[in-house]
Scaffold this active site. Structure first.
Site, PDB file in Angstrom:
ATOM      1  N   ARG A   1      13.414 -10.417   9.778  1.00 56.61           N
ATOM      2  CA  ARG A   1      13.096  -9.075   9.278  1.00 56.61           C
ATOM      3  C   ARG A   1      14.070  -8.657   8.179  1.00 56.61           C
ATOM      4  NH1 ARG A   1      12.578  -4.202  13.524  1.00 56.61           N
ATOM      5  NH2 ARG A   1      14.848  -4.474  13.588  1.00 56.61           N
TER       6      ARG A   1
ATOM      7  N   LYS B   1      13.692  -2.133   6.996  1.00 53.02           N
ATOM      8  CA  LYS B   1      14.757  -1.348   7.641  1.00 53.02           C
ATOM      9  C   LYS B   1      15.848  -0.990   6.626  1.00 53.02           C
ATOM     10  CE  LYS B   1      16.836  -1.250  12.259  1.00 53.02           C
ATOM     11  NZ  LYS B   1      15.970  -0.180  12.793  1.00 53.02           N
TER      12      LYS B   1
ATOM     13  N   GLU C   1       5.326   6.730  13.521  1.00 55.73           N
ATOM     14  CA  GLU C   1       6.368   6.378  14.489  1.00 55.73           C
ATOM     15  C   GLU C   1       7.296   7.553  14.715  1.00 55.73           C
ATOM     16  OE1 GLU C   1       9.787   3.849  12.840  1.00 55.73           O
ATOM     17  OE2 GLU C   1       8.070   3.164  11.651  1.00 55.73           O
TER      18      GLU C   1
END
Length: 456
Positions: free
Chosen positions: A159, A261, A297
């Site tokens: 990721r 992220k 989210e």
């Protein structure tokens, strides 16, 4: 389950004593162990005479020298002296951090462990001026036998690499990332909480550390890992949390960076989150910015709704972070025979759900007790629902090593616990280290079976 030996791949660089006779023309030299499978380096540096054992240089067939180390990683089975029963999710300074650098267009190499402390950055660093930075989060758990487990570290590495590509940054390889995580955890193993008391939160950072004035990728990048022991993320613990749906402010937009992220995604939620907490809510649930109807989210975790034993969660389409705990829960649910749908989830589905829960590295699985939307509050119960409780139990038992890892998700760090080195000696060019391993005296032969006496 992958197993990683702490002292694997060690090689002997120098002979301590080349013959039975210490007055041999060949010199006695200190030696070092160098690990090729771990960034950790164990060095034996000081020569000490073993006069206390009654051996003399003239008569003993064993070289009367011991080599001890200032930098040898000593026994650290003792835990740090903190109140383990009162851990929250707050930073505690630990012992070591891992640092590795590279130039723009280059590759990362030669990382090292350093004492934890402040870092130096130019005021013109890319991360400070243009937000060119990413972070990851994962955990280490201590088992009852003292070994330590990591949970899917390669997923965090992958990721980070995807995020780095989006942010025009070089990134460590998956192997470099995982090995750096292992080294950092082992160097700070006294901070891994006892079983059932929490976990060691691991925070890898990737940032543009080089100075840049005009808008452009930074000329240098730093990969850094630090750790902190933590308890529950929400003050409620595993008690239900209360969320409010935010319909004006948004976390991400299509085509933006919501799916990686990057550090800027989290600063953007602080205003809505702060206002929600001031009103007594635990956190904020965001809607899509186009229709203002579909769930995205929570500030730092993914959302799931359950209706008639069918689990639904918003599909990953670029504005939602692909959570590793989210992915794991979906796989666990399907392995348990539950139906999981990744789709657009309307706010009406949320309000009509049988149970709602959040997932994330920090929260693991957290039941939602209530949702407030446009002034209307819907309650779901005062604890876990049947589905979320089952998923929480299966996942956490796997993470903590309490059940068989049929998914092959955990990485076990096997630790050699050296209490002391009695002495290092050479007999007929056979080299031995006498150690205490896991509290019991044992001989560790590096070259051949034991051929003599003289344990210290």
């Amino acid at each position: 389950m992958e197993s990683s030996a702490v002292l694997g791949g060690l090689q002997l660089n120098y002979l301590l004593c080349p013959s039975r006779n210490p007055s041999s023309s060949l010199p006695i030299r200190p030696f070092s162990f160098t690990s090729h499978s771990s960034p950790l380096s164990l060095k034996l540096q000081k020569q000490l005479p073993l006069t206390s054992h009654g051996a003399s240089a003239a008569s003993s067939p064993i070289c009367p020298y011991a080599t001890l180390s200032d930098t040898f990683v000593s026994e650290t089975s003792e835990l740090a002296d903190i109140e383990w029963d009162n851990l929250g999710f707050a930073f505690l300074s630990t012992d070591y951090m891992y640092v590795m650098k590279c130039a723009q267009g280059g590759s990362f190499s030669k990382g090292e462990l350093q004492r934890f402390g402040n870092i130096e950055l130019s005021p013109s660093a890319g991360v400070l001026n243009y937000g060119q930075g990413l972070f990851e989060g994962l955990k280490a758990y201590r088992k009852e036998d003292g070994t330590i487990l990591l949970f899917r570290p390669e997923e965090n590495a992958l990721r980070m690499r995807l995020g780095a590509e989006r942010m025009c940054m070089p990134s460590p390889t998956v192997e470099q990332f995982v090995e750096a995580v292992k080294a950092t955890v082992l160097a700070n193993k006294r901070w891994v909480p006892p079983p059932g008391k929490g976990s060691l939160y691991i925070r890898p950072l990737l940032m543009g550390s080089g100075a840049v004035l005009g808008l452009a990728p930074a000329p240098e990048y730093t990969f850094l890992i630090y750790v902190s022991p933590v308890g529950n993320y929400f003050k409620e613990g595993v008690a239900p949390i209360n969320l409010i749906v935010e319909h004006e402010l948004h976390r991400a937009t299509p085509g933006g960076t919501g799916g990686v992220k990057t550090i800027g995604n989290y600063a953007a939620v602080l205003k809505a989150q702060s206002a929600a907490k001031a009103k007594g809510y635990s956190d904020v649930l965001y809607l899509d910015c186009v229709h203002k109807r579909y769930l995205e989210e929570v500030s730092s975790c993914n959302i799931f709704v359950v209706k008639d034993n069918v689990i639904s969660t918003p599909a990953i389409k670029g504005t939602i972070l692909p959570g590793i705990t989210r992915k794991s829960i979906i796989d666990v649910a399907r392995s348990e025979g539950l139906q999981v749908e990744e789709r657009q989830v309307a706010v009406e589905d949320l309000l009509d759900a049988d149970e709602v829960f959040c997932t994330g590295t920090a929260v693991v699985v957290s039941p939602v007790g209530s949702i407030t939307y446009l002034g209307k509050r819907v309650c779901y119960g005062d604890g876990f629902g049947d589905v979320s409780e089952k998923l929480y139990s299966v996942l956490t038992r796997l993470q903590m090593g309490l059940s068989e890892d049929k998914m092959d998700w955990t990485v076990e760090l096997s630790i050699w616990r050296f209490v002391r080195i009695s002495f290092v000696c050479v007999t007929n060019l056979n080299i031995y280290i006498l150690v205490s391993h896991d509290g019991a005296s044992k001989r560790k032969a590096l070259a051949a079976p034991w051929k003599g006496k003289g344990e210290g």
